[in-house]
Enzyme design. Sequence first.
Site, PDB file in Angstrom:
ATOM      1  N   HIS A 240       0.875  -1.181   0.000  1.00 12.92           N
ATOM      2  CA  HIS A 240       0.000   0.000   0.000  1.00 12.92           C
ATOM      3  C   HIS A 240       0.914   1.233   0.000  1.00 12.92           C
ATOM      4  CE1 HIS A 240      -2.747   2.939   1.903  1.00 12.92           C
ATOM      5  NE2 HIS A 240      -3.742   2.124   1.637  1.00 12.92           N
TER       6      HIS A 240
ATOM      7  N   ASP B 156       3.152  -4.561   8.274  1.00  9.37           N
ATOM      8  CA  ASP B 156       1.979  -3.703   8.118  1.00  9.37           C
ATOM      9  C   ASP B 156       0.759  -4.597   8.348  1.00  9.37           C
ATOM     10  OD1 ASP B 156      -0.257  -2.406   7.206  1.00  9.37           O
ATOM     11  OD2 ASP B 156       0.580  -1.824   5.261  1.00  9.37           O
TER      12      ASP B 156
ATOM     13  N   GLN C  60      -4.515  -4.825   7.515  1.00  7.80           N
ATOM     14  CA  GLN C  60      -5.569  -5.736   7.077  1.00  7.80           C
ATOM     15  C   GLN C  60      -5.608  -7.028   7.888  1.00  7.80           C
ATOM     16  OE1 GLN C  60      -7.828  -4.787   4.982  1.00  7.80           O
ATOM     17  NE2 GLN C  60      -6.820  -2.959   4.207  1.00  7.80           N
TER      18      GLN C  60
ATOM     19  N   LYS D  47     -10.195  -0.059  11.068  1.00  4.08           N
ATOM     20  CA  LYS D  47     -10.428  -1.237  10.235  1.00  4.08           C
ATOM     21  C   LYS D  47     -10.848  -2.439  11.080  1.00  4.08           C
ATOM     22  CE  LYS D  47      -7.033   0.011   6.675  1.00  4.08           C
ATOM     23  NZ  LYS D  47      -7.786   0.749   5.667  1.00  4.08           N
TER      24      LYS D  47
ATOM     25  N   CYS E 123      -4.980   2.651  -3.401  1.00  2.00           N
ATOM     26  CA  CYS E 123      -3.746   3.169  -2.805  1.00  2.00           C
ATOM     27  C   CYS E 123      -2.571   2.231  -3.068  1.00  2.00           C
ATOM     28  CB  CYS E 123      -3.890   3.423  -1.313  1.00  2.00           C
ATOM     29  SG  CYS E 123      -5.071   4.705  -0.957  1.00  2.00           S
TER      30      CYS E 123
END
Lengths: 132, 411
Positions: B127, B204, B207, B230, B368
């Site tokens: 991303h 990261d 998600q 999220k 993104c």
Amino acid sequence: MGMEKLYLENIIDHFKHPRNYGVVENADIQHHDHNPLCGDDISITIKIDRGKISDVKFQGHGCAISQASASMLTEKIKGKNIGDVKGIKSDDVIKLLGIPLSPLRMKCALLGFQVMTAGISKHKYGLREHGI
Amino acid sequence: MAKWQAYGAKNMNAKKDFPILKRRINGKEIAYLDNAATTQKPKCVLDAMDDYYTMHNANIHRGIYKISEEATEMYEKAHENAGRFVDAGFQEMVFTRNTTESINLVAYSLLPEFQKGDEIVLSRMEHHSNLVPWQHVAKMSGARLKYIELLEDGSIDMESAKKAISRKTKLVSIAHMSNVLGTINDAREIGRIAHSNGAMIMVDGAQSVPHFQISVKKLDCDFLAFSAHKMLGPTGIGCLYGKKEILEGMRPFLYGGEMIREVSYESAKFNELPWKFEAGTQNIAGAIGFDRAIGYLRSIGMDNIRDHGKMILAYATRRLSEIEGLRIIGNSRHKGSIISFDFRGIPPHDMAAILDAEGICIRAGHHCAMPLMKYLGVNGTSRASFYIYNTKEDADRIANGIEKGRKLFKV
């Protein structure tokens, strides 16, 4: 809003069978821009002959509204006097499409028009050399 | 299947906890399928924030009075629970605005450590938030960016990872789960390769953390970044986990009040962890809302959430695969409940608009991840991403909506 109102037959037709698609050779005007939000991308090439748009073509990718709008615009300006083309307003382009547009879709609908306008103004000095 | 039904029934109940899902768009119930962008908030999260502002609003860590003590306690409890959620110690969990800020914190704090000859390794699926900060670090320090290639199915090519990571590598930063392809990467194995080369590993988790149980200890990562919004929490609050010994050695990112212990006109001594990285008045209500979201997720159970995600992914994948002209982008065996697709003849923006008319919220565009789009050879994709309140019916609705689009576009 029902999608049938947005995706009129005419618009789908222009999207699937774009008019004046491609690149004009030895163009006097060429300009490209894109809409970073949704990835619409349009290039326009224009040939000027004695103050008239003798040929115009566009190329690009993106949503149906952006591509159909550019296609319709090329039909409208082809053969027209450059002075008259400069007088075209964004509202005229919206009318061409004939559909209600949200602010987001307005950006798509006007991309081709913005590319054309920017291209013409960028080359106005060049145009003067052609005797306009 | 029994498990689907068991959780399916529970899941139907989940929908009722989310006031926004009762709204009607164009006369139709919302099928919210843009959870990779942000999730909806249950009533209990909204109530928790409202209660803080209504009953306990005060600045934290300084007031010598009741409501400030209450606010401080609530904020610190949020810290503790956020850390516990990923198996991190209290001092290892820093609150930021979001994943992007967490990654920037690490990038800016470590910037002076990088020099010419160093390498930073990322993957092709990152991303922008895990890409642009490192481009900045590379530009400022003279370090070089290297990329791990992907396989045809949208998973990481581990051979490429082994080649890209070397003794020159100072840091590897990688998405745990791709927001476009849905691929779940073997972050532990990539971390092992990084560590064996003397490099640090940042994960990261924007998600992944919302979708399955993560233990930073088992993952053995040096940093983990994720966002509350999220995972049913509010926007404006996110997390950075960092190994204690690494955080202790790092420079602060933002300077000012709260992050100090002692200040003179000439110099300052910084506060202890985690406060060293939390300058200025924090997003107290956000932290409290996030704490409540964590509590809600725990009450369902992360294993149930993962099971539900797997089942809805399998079902939706099957429904969408049946549609002629539709191509799913990202077919790794290890996937979270994200489906990116391309439909011949209908651009993503139009697809999203057609589905919107049916009350279905999906995302269209580059998500993104512009370099990834180019890498995949597409201008953009349509993306449906699922979460705990989504049902099989939502998957059916998107499949039916796409068929409507086909008629409209005559493809």
